[in-house]
Design an enzyme around this catalytic site. Sequence first.
Site, PDB file in Angstrom:
ATOM      1  N   GLY A  10       4.311  -3.261   0.608  1.00  0.00           N
ATOM      2  CA  GLY A  10       4.050  -3.505  -0.571  1.00  0.00           C
ATOM      3  C   GLY A  10       5.251  -3.750  -1.354  1.00  0.00           C
ATOM      4  O   GLY A  10       5.403  -3.723  -2.557  1.00  0.00           O
ATOM      5  N   GLY A  13       5.045  -6.172  -4.824  1.00  0.00           N
ATOM      6  CA  GLY A  13       4.072  -5.382  -5.436  1.00  0.00           C
ATOM      7  C   GLY A  13       5.582  -5.323  -6.556  1.00  0.00           C
ATOM      8  O   GLY A  13       6.216  -4.921  -6.532  1.00  0.00           O
ATOM      9  N   ASP A  35       5.403  -6.908   3.965  1.00  0.00           N
ATOM     10  CA  ASP A  35       4.287  -7.424   2.425  1.00  0.00           C
ATOM     11  C   ASP A  35       3.766  -8.321   3.615  1.00  0.00           C
ATOM     12  O   ASP A  35       4.569  -9.254   3.566  1.00  0.00           O
ATOM     13  CB  ASP A  35       4.743  -8.110   1.092  1.00  0.00           C
ATOM     14  CG  ASP A  35       4.315  -7.741  -0.315  1.00  0.00           C
ATOM     15  OD1 ASP A  35       4.523  -6.817  -0.470  1.00  0.00           O
ATOM     16  OD2 ASP A  35       3.332  -8.251  -0.034  1.00  0.00           O
ATOM     17  N   TYR A 155     -11.489   2.495  -4.684  1.00  0.00           N
ATOM     18  CA  TYR A 155      -9.580   2.894  -5.001  1.00  0.00           C
ATOM     19  C   TYR A 155      -9.283   4.439  -5.210  1.00  0.00           C
ATOM     20  O   TYR A 155      -8.609   5.053  -4.073  1.00  0.00           O
ATOM     21  CB  TYR A 155      -8.961   1.798  -5.440  1.00  0.00           C
ATOM     22  CG  TYR A 155      -7.792   2.429  -6.223  1.00  0.00           C
ATOM     23  CD1 TYR A 155      -6.183   1.709  -5.479  1.00  0.00           C
ATOM     24  CD2 TYR A 155      -7.462   2.919  -7.685  1.00  0.00           C
ATOM     25  CE1 TYR A 155      -4.823   1.534  -5.355  1.00  0.00           C
ATOM     26  CE2 TYR A 155      -5.807   2.930  -7.578  1.00  0.00           C
ATOM     27  CZ  TYR A 155      -4.543   1.882  -7.666  1.00  0.00           C
ATOM     28  OH  TYR A 155      -4.002   2.509  -7.401  1.00  0.00           O
TER      29      TYR A 155
HETATM   30  N1  SER Z   1      -3.293   1.203 -12.593  1.00  0.00           N
HETATM   31  C1  SER Z   1      -3.885   1.380 -11.123  1.00  0.00           C
HETATM   32  C2  SER Z   1      -5.315   0.158 -11.258  1.00  0.00           C
HETATM   33  O1  SER Z   1      -5.330   0.117 -12.932  1.00  0.00           O
HETATM   34  C3  SER Z   1      -4.095   2.425 -11.116  1.00  0.00           C
HETATM   35  O2  SER Z   1      -3.795   3.098 -10.064  1.00  0.00           O
HETATM   36  O3  SER Z   1      -5.703   0.520 -10.345  1.00  0.00           O
END
Ligand code: SER
Length: 340
Positions: A10, A13, A35, A155
Amino acid sequence: MRKKVVFITGAAGEVGHALVKYLAKEGSHNIVTMDLRPLPTDLDGLVMEHIVGNLLDKVLLARITTQFEIQAIYHLAALLSTSAEFQPDIAHEVNVEGTLGLLRIAAEQSQWRGEAVKFIFPSSIAVYGMPEIDQSKGLYQRVREWEWNQPRTMYGCNKLYCEMLGEYYSKHYRQLAAEQPVAVDFRSVRFPGLISAFTVPAGGTSDYAPEMLHAAAKGEAYNCFVRPDSRIPFMAMPDAVRALLLLAAAPHENLTRRVYNVRAFSKSAEQFRNRVIEAFPAAEIGYSVNDKRQKIIDSWPADLDDSSARNDWGWQPTYNSERAFEEYLLPNIRQRYADA
Ligand code: SER
């Protein structure tokens, strides 16, 4: 002889970008990055090799492990919380199976080397899920690592489970084998919302804060997608990188946990907006609340208790809110858009 390297996924990023710059400047490691995208051009020449490819590509990963001796992995690749809600299955593949594949590699390389590979993993405030009752965020201000681990997003589920996988690979991997393998040295920080002066995030739910600031600096109008009173903790990007590096460098015997909260300052969207307007008085920042994203932010704590990180590895943010704006965000962001 395989070259000894630090492997960063990543890397194109937000956190990767900042981490590569820092590690390259420090100069003590060969850096190999990966990446889906090429590295941003300002990282040209800073890494030994950049691999454009997918974490889930087993053949590619096998090539990497044949070619390099991996001393440490900074596994930053992930689909963030808003993106993951649109493609939960893909998010699970990337966030969980991608992490599991790398943990396997770390375990394998730890055996070959006879020494633990460090596995540094950014987790997230998204692992928390505050109950949906009025004022629950107000009642439970500073949440400890083991409280409210009931994520509302794919997530958050992915990150929480990967923390557990990391603990498993560090403590119990092949626990029934006759000979105990060398364990992976997994270490993780749970980040709050991150704000960079140089990059804007993609697909997160805490993005309203950096988006507000970058829009104001560019002279663009912005509508914040959460209510003015929405409050979560934040951190400036250099502190995020510091947290990863400090935790990576901490003596093993000082660590009482493998997963640590870190935070720098907690602000409501309105407090953030006011601070941005103070810096850019012509900024047009309104609100256009997205009820669904609002629910995600409401499920994240108003603040985190990071006392374990402070006690165990001397964590302390360099930038409180005022210093973050005055010394890091505003000067760099002004220059960035002046140069653009
Ligand atoms: N910044 C991230 C998000 O908003 C949270 O870890 O998904």
